[in-house]
Design a protein around this motif. Sequence first.
Motif, mmCIF file in Angstrom:
data_model
loop_
_atom_site.group_PDB
_atom_site.id
_atom_site.type_symbol
_atom_site.label_atom_id
_atom_site.label_comp_id
_atom_site.label_asym_id
_atom_site.label_seq_id
_atom_site.Cartn_x
_atom_site.Cartn_y
_atom_site.Cartn_z
ATOM 1 N N MET A 1 -33.125 156.510 -37.911
ATOM 2 C CA MET A 1 -32.323 157.346 -38.751
ATOM 3 C C MET A 1 -32.876 158.760 -38.627
ATOM 4 N N ALA A 2 -32.001 159.696 -38.427
ATOM 5 C CA ALA A 2 -32.426 161.051 -38.080
ATOM 6 C C ALA A 2 -33.082 161.786 -39.241
ATOM 7 N N ASP A 3 -33.903 162.782 -38.909
ATOM 8 C CA ASP A 3 -34.678 163.552 -39.872
ATOM 9 C C ASP A 3 -33.809 164.147 -40.969
ATOM 10 N N ASP A 4 -32.700 164.761 -40.598
ATOM 11 C CA ASP A 4 -31.868 165.377 -41.620
ATOM 12 C C ASP A 4 -31.301 164.314 -42.549
ATOM 13 N N GLU A 5 -31.110 163.088 -42.034
ATOM 14 C CA GLU A 5 -30.649 161.991 -42.865
ATOM 15 C C GLU A 5 -31.754 161.584 -43.835
ATOM 16 N N VAL A 6 -32.996 161.520 -43.363
ATOM 17 C CA VAL A 6 -34.112 161.097 -44.199
ATOM 18 C C VAL A 6 -34.282 162.061 -45.375
ATOM 19 N N GLN A 7 -34.264 163.350 -45.112
ATOM 20 C CA GLN A 7 -34.503 164.326 -46.172
ATOM 21 C C GLN A 7 -33.374 164.360 -47.189
ATOM 22 N N GLY A 8 -32.169 163.984 -46.793
ATOM 23 C CA GLY A 8 -31.031 164.000 -47.704
ATOM 24 C C GLY A 8 -30.734 162.649 -48.312
ATOM 25 N N MET A 9 -31.668 161.718 -48.259
ATOM 26 C CA MET A 9 -31.437 160.369 -48.741
ATOM 27 C C MET A 9 -31.290 160.313 -50.244
ATOM 28 N N GLN A 10 -30.390 159.456 -50.651
ATOM 29 C CA GLN A 10 -30.170 159.225 -52.064
ATOM 30 C C GLN A 10 -30.241 157.732 -52.319
ATOM 31 N N ALA A 11 -30.627 157.368 -53.516
ATOM 32 C CA ALA A 11 -30.660 155.957 -53.894
ATOM 33 C C ALA A 11 -29.283 155.347 -53.634
ATOM 34 N N GLY A 12 -29.298 154.170 -53.057
ATOM 35 C CA GLY A 12 -28.059 153.442 -52.817
ATOM 36 C C GLY A 12 -27.518 153.542 -51.409
ATOM 37 N N GLN A 13 -28.025 154.468 -50.619
ATOM 38 C CA GLN A 13 -27.561 154.529 -49.237
ATOM 39 C C GLN A 13 -28.065 153.310 -48.490
ATOM 40 N N SER A 14 -27.312 152.895 -47.489
ATOM 41 C CA SER A 14 -27.716 151.709 -46.731
ATOM 42 C C SER A 14 -27.436 151.902 -45.249
ATOM 43 N N GLY A 15 -28.070 151.053 -44.453
ATOM 44 C CA GLY A 15 -27.869 151.060 -43.015
ATOM 45 C C GLY A 15 -28.183 149.692 -42.444
#
Length: 183
Positions: free
Chosen positions: A1-15
Amino acid sequence: MADDEVQGMQAGQSGLIVKVPQAEPLVRAWRDRLDPSARVGVPAHVTVLFPFLDASRIDEDVCAAISEVVGRQPSFEARFDRCGRFPGVLYLAPEPDTGFRRLTEALVERWPENPPFGGQFDDVVPHLTLAQGQNEAVVEKAEADLLTALPIVAQVSSVDLLVHDGTRWRQRASFPLGSTRLR
């Protein structure tokens, strides 16, 4: 999962990912240092579908549907024997990548409202991220070190559902692939 995705993570996201535990001994130290997703609980993996559904929407029926879709795909072997690059990213490339592509295609066919990486890319290239957003000299050193220890051979037999709890990624479920093996 890309860096910009990691920093913008919110509770409840899934993959949905394929873990590559065979890679951990070789890549763990580099990923811990150079890949922010490793520091928040994401193991060495190849992403199959991210983002997926919000965790609040994942119930028994969704898990049964994931199990059915994934179970129709045969298990397969992947060999990681070279590095590749995207802008700002160093990764290991699986060969063949057909099994990963089929998993992604099957899941997107079932959940077309969730295109891989939010539809950012025309061609989603299966890969195991090693470093993101790092200085070129550090990336070159990591790549040179990793190349001396390749190949890694992985038997892919399941897809894991990870959910972000607001702080870390946690495995919520695992879904076995079918038993027929592709090579």
